[in-house]
Design an enzyme around this catalytic site. Structure first.
Site, PDB file in Angstrom:
ATOM      1  N   GLN A 101       0.849  -1.203   0.000  1.00 18.34           N
ATOM      2  CA  GLN A 101       0.000   0.000   0.000  1.00 18.34           C
ATOM      3  C   GLN A 101       0.880   1.247   0.000  1.00 18.34           C
ATOM      4  OE1 GLN A 101      -3.367  -0.752   3.133  1.00 18.34           O
ATOM      5  NE2 GLN A 101      -1.682  -2.118   3.599  1.00 18.34           N
ATOM      6  N   ASN A 102       2.184   1.044   0.124  1.00 15.46           N
ATOM      7  CA  ASN A 102       3.094   2.188   0.248  1.00 15.46           C
ATOM      8  C   ASN A 102       3.414   2.795  -1.110  1.00 15.46           C
ATOM      9  OD1 ASN A 102       3.050   1.444   2.862  1.00 15.46           O
ATOM     10  ND2 ASN A 102       5.116   0.618   2.946  1.00 15.46           N
ATOM     11  N   HIS A 119      -1.510   1.560  -4.187  1.00 17.43           N
ATOM     12  CA  HIS A 119      -1.863   2.974  -4.032  1.00 17.43           C
ATOM     13  C   HIS A 119      -0.970   3.896  -4.863  1.00 17.43           C
ATOM     14  CE1 HIS A 119      -3.982   1.947   0.058  1.00 17.43           C
ATOM     15  NE2 HIS A 119      -4.676   1.589  -0.996  1.00 17.43           N
ATOM     16  N   GLY A 187       3.091  -4.502   9.023  1.00 18.71           N
ATOM     17  CA  GLY A 187       3.044  -3.055   9.265  1.00 18.71           C
ATOM     18  C   GLY A 187       1.872  -2.342   8.631  1.00 18.71           C
ATOM     19  N   THR A 188       0.698  -2.951   8.729  1.00 14.57           N
ATOM     20  CA  THR A 188      -0.495  -2.237   8.237  1.00 14.57           C
ATOM     21  C   THR A 188      -1.615  -2.324   9.264  1.00 14.57           C
ATOM     22  OG1 THR A 188      -2.189  -2.060   6.508  1.00 14.57           O
ATOM     23  CG2 THR A 188      -1.235  -4.257   6.854  1.00 14.57           C
ATOM     24  N   SER A 189      -2.350  -1.208   9.396  1.00 11.33           N
ATOM     25  CA  SER A 189      -3.494  -1.217  10.310  1.00 11.33           C
ATOM     26  C   SER A 189      -4.652  -1.988   9.675  1.00 11.33           C
ATOM     27  CB  SER A 189      -3.929   0.223  10.629  1.00 11.33           C
ATOM     28  OG  SER A 189      -4.183   0.928   9.435  1.00 11.33           O
ATOM     29  N   ASN A 213       3.605  -6.907  13.390  1.00  5.14           N
ATOM     30  CA  ASN A 213       3.191  -5.544  13.715  1.00  5.14           C
ATOM     31  C   ASN A 213       3.632  -5.238  15.148  1.00  5.14           C
ATOM     32  OD1 ASN A 213       1.504  -3.088  14.221  1.00  5.14           O
ATOM     33  ND2 ASN A 213       0.424  -3.724  12.374  1.00  5.14           N
TER      34      ASN A 213
HETATM   35  P1  OAD Z   1      -1.274   2.976   9.095  1.00  3.57           P
HETATM   36  O1  OAD Z   1      -0.584   4.198   9.583  1.00  3.57           O
HETATM   37  O2  OAD Z   1      -2.757   2.958   9.128  1.00  3.57           O
HETATM   38  O3  OAD Z   1      -0.785   1.711   9.939  1.00  3.57           O
HETATM   39  C1  OAD Z   1       0.568   1.450  10.174  1.00  3.57           C
HETATM   40  C2  OAD Z   1       0.684   0.149  10.925  1.00  3.57           C
HETATM   41  O4  OAD Z   1       2.056  -0.145  11.100  1.00  3.57           O
HETATM   42  C3  OAD Z   1       0.056   0.164  12.322  1.00  3.57           C
HETATM   43  O5  OAD Z   1      -0.719  -0.999  12.506  1.00  3.57           O
HETATM   44  C4  OAD Z   1       1.268   0.182  13.259  1.00  3.57           C
HETATM   45  O6  OAD Z   1       1.004  -0.496  14.470  1.00  3.57           O
HETATM   46  C5  OAD Z   1       2.293  -0.562  12.426  1.00  3.57           C
HETATM   47  N1  OAD Z   1       3.702  -0.241  12.701  1.00  3.57           N
HETATM   48  C6  OAD Z   1       4.261   0.942  13.045  1.00  3.57           C
HETATM   49  N2  OAD Z   1       5.587   0.854  13.152  1.00  3.57           N
HETATM   50  C7  OAD Z   1       5.910  -0.439  12.851  1.00  3.57           C
HETATM   51  C8  OAD Z   1       7.130  -1.170  12.765  1.00  3.57           C
HETATM   52  N3  OAD Z   1       8.319  -0.606  12.987  1.00  3.57           N
HETATM   53  N4  OAD Z   1       7.064  -2.477  12.424  1.00  3.57           N
HETATM   54  C9  OAD Z   1       5.861  -3.074  12.184  1.00  3.57           C
HETATM   55  N5  OAD Z   1       4.689  -2.455  12.258  1.00  3.57           N
HETATM   56  C10 OAD Z   1       4.695  -1.141  12.572  1.00  3.57           C
HETATM   57  O7  OAD Z   1      -0.707   2.672   7.643  1.00  3.57           O
HETATM   58  P2  OAD Z   1      -1.306   1.708   6.507  1.00  3.57           P
HETATM   59  O8  OAD Z   1      -1.957   0.522   7.102  1.00  3.57           O
HETATM   60  O9  OAD Z   1      -0.230   1.486   5.526  1.00  3.57           O
HETATM   61  O10 OAD Z   1      -3.675   5.201   1.782  1.00  3.57           O
HETATM   62  O11 OAD Z   1      -2.408   2.649   5.892  1.00  3.57           O
HETATM   63  C11 OAD Z   1      -3.137   2.204   4.782  1.00  3.57           C
HETATM   64  C12 OAD Z   1      -3.442   3.349   3.870  1.00  3.57           C
HETATM   65  O12 OAD Z   1      -4.033   4.421   4.610  1.00  3.57           O
HETATM   66  C13 OAD Z   1      -2.228   4.002   3.227  1.00  3.57           C
HETATM   67  O13 OAD Z   1      -1.760   3.302   2.100  1.00  3.57           O
HETATM   68  C14 OAD Z   1      -2.749   5.348   2.875  1.00  3.57           C
HETATM   69  C15 OAD Z   1      -3.434   5.677   4.169  1.00  3.57           C
HETATM   70  O14 OAD Z   1      -4.382   6.660   4.136  1.00  3.57           O
HETATM   71  C16 OAD Z   1      -3.785   6.141   0.844  1.00  3.57           C
HETATM   72  O15 OAD Z   1      -3.166   7.182   0.895  1.00  3.57           O
HETATM   73  C17 OAD Z   1      -4.750   5.798  -0.241  1.00  3.57           C
END
Ligand code: OAD
Length: 238
Positions: A101-102, A119, A187-189, A213
């Site tokens: 998603q990055n 994305h 590493g995704t919510s 995560n």
């Molecule tokens: P989020 O910011 O929603 O989630 C990040 C996740 O990474 C969380 O579950 C954290 O607990 C976890 N995390 C943080 N640091 C970490 C580490 N060092 N190792 C492992 N896990 C870690 O980001 P995404 O899930 O990527 O979309 O968000 C999804 C989408 O929402 C993005 O692609 C973007 C955003 O709005 C668009 O822009 C279309």
């Protein structure tokens, strides 16, 4: 040492199709903010002010200022141990497909070749008039908003809220998730759909799912194994 390391290496070795599904957390150890964390992007900005077609139509310069600052910050960031470990798996085990998603390009810079960017890519820019996309790594950009040779305003090559995911990429992602027998969700919510639906699609086809995560997510109870910790630290032990 991770107690499941030998088990996971064995699964990687035997897997016919492994999917590595990543979100912002995989880049956190490179110093890239996540979206919803304590200092996440969406803590300081409202999504609809920056990441929607409406926001861009209203004020392209404002939206570009934010993307330009993000590009500039990303310029100095390097792939971390997690990105590198995934490349190692690709080379060693084959049949590893990264679905991300990055938009930061760090998987590609680490050397990942088989990648599906759901994305988009922040290093691509696309003309809003003629539709032509180009790779552009200038940071900061010399002129905001950037303008195409045809005279149209260019936009970041990312998917905004309310927009469709790139169709071919999405179909490929669905195909790999339908046939994967091993999946790492890193590493995704897992709350932004349709991307967040991919792990459950894989699960419904019998795939073994490992989540990495720093904290549990809404999907954690549905997965087979939860490895709590930073992506780079956990993956480097496998
Ligand atoms: P989020 O910011 O929603 O989630 C990040 C996740 O990474 C969380 O579950 C954290 O607990 C976890 N995390 C943080 N640091 C970490 C580490 N060092 N190792 C492992 N896990 C870690 O980001 P995404 O899930 O990527 O979309 O968000 C999804 C989408 O929402 C993005 O692609 C973007 C955003 O709005 C668009 O822009 C279309």
């Amino acid at each position: 040492m991770l107690e499941q390391a030998a088990f996971l290496r064995d699964r990687l070795q035997k897997s016919r199709c492994t999917v590595v599904f990543t979100g912002a957390g995989v880049s956190a150890e490179s110093g890239v903010p996540t979206f919803r964390g304590q200092d996440g992007y969406w803590k300081n900005f409202r999504v609809e002010e920056l990441a929607t077609p409406q926001a861009f139509s209203k004020d392209p310069k404002f939206v570009w200022d934010w993307y330009d600052a993000r590009r500039l910050a990303l310029h100095t960031k390097e792939p971390n141990l997690a990105h590198k470990k995934i490349v190692e798996w690709e080379k060693q085990f084959g049949n590893v497909h990264v679905i991300t998603q990055n938009v930061d390009g760090l998987h590609q810079r680490a050397g990942t070749e088989k990648i599906h960017c759901l994305h988009g890519d922040i290093w691509e820019i696309r003309c809003t008039r003629c539709g032509i996309s180009e790779r552009n790594v200038e940071a900061p950009l010399s002129h905001l908003p950037p303008v195409c040779a045809c005279g149209g305003i260019q936009r970041p090559g990312v998917v905004w809220f309310g927009e469709m995911l790139p169709q071919e990429t999405w179909e490929e992602a669905e195909r790999f998730c339908s046939c994967a027998d091993l999946m790492f969700v890193i590493g995704t919510s897992a709350i932004v759909y349709p991307a967040a639906g991919l792990p459950m699609l894989a699960k419904s086809r019998g795939c073994y799912i490992v989540e990495v995560n720093i904290q549990p997510t809404e999907l954690t109870p549905h997965f087979d194994l939860f490895l709590q910790g930073k992506a780079g630290e956990v993956l480097s032990q496998i």
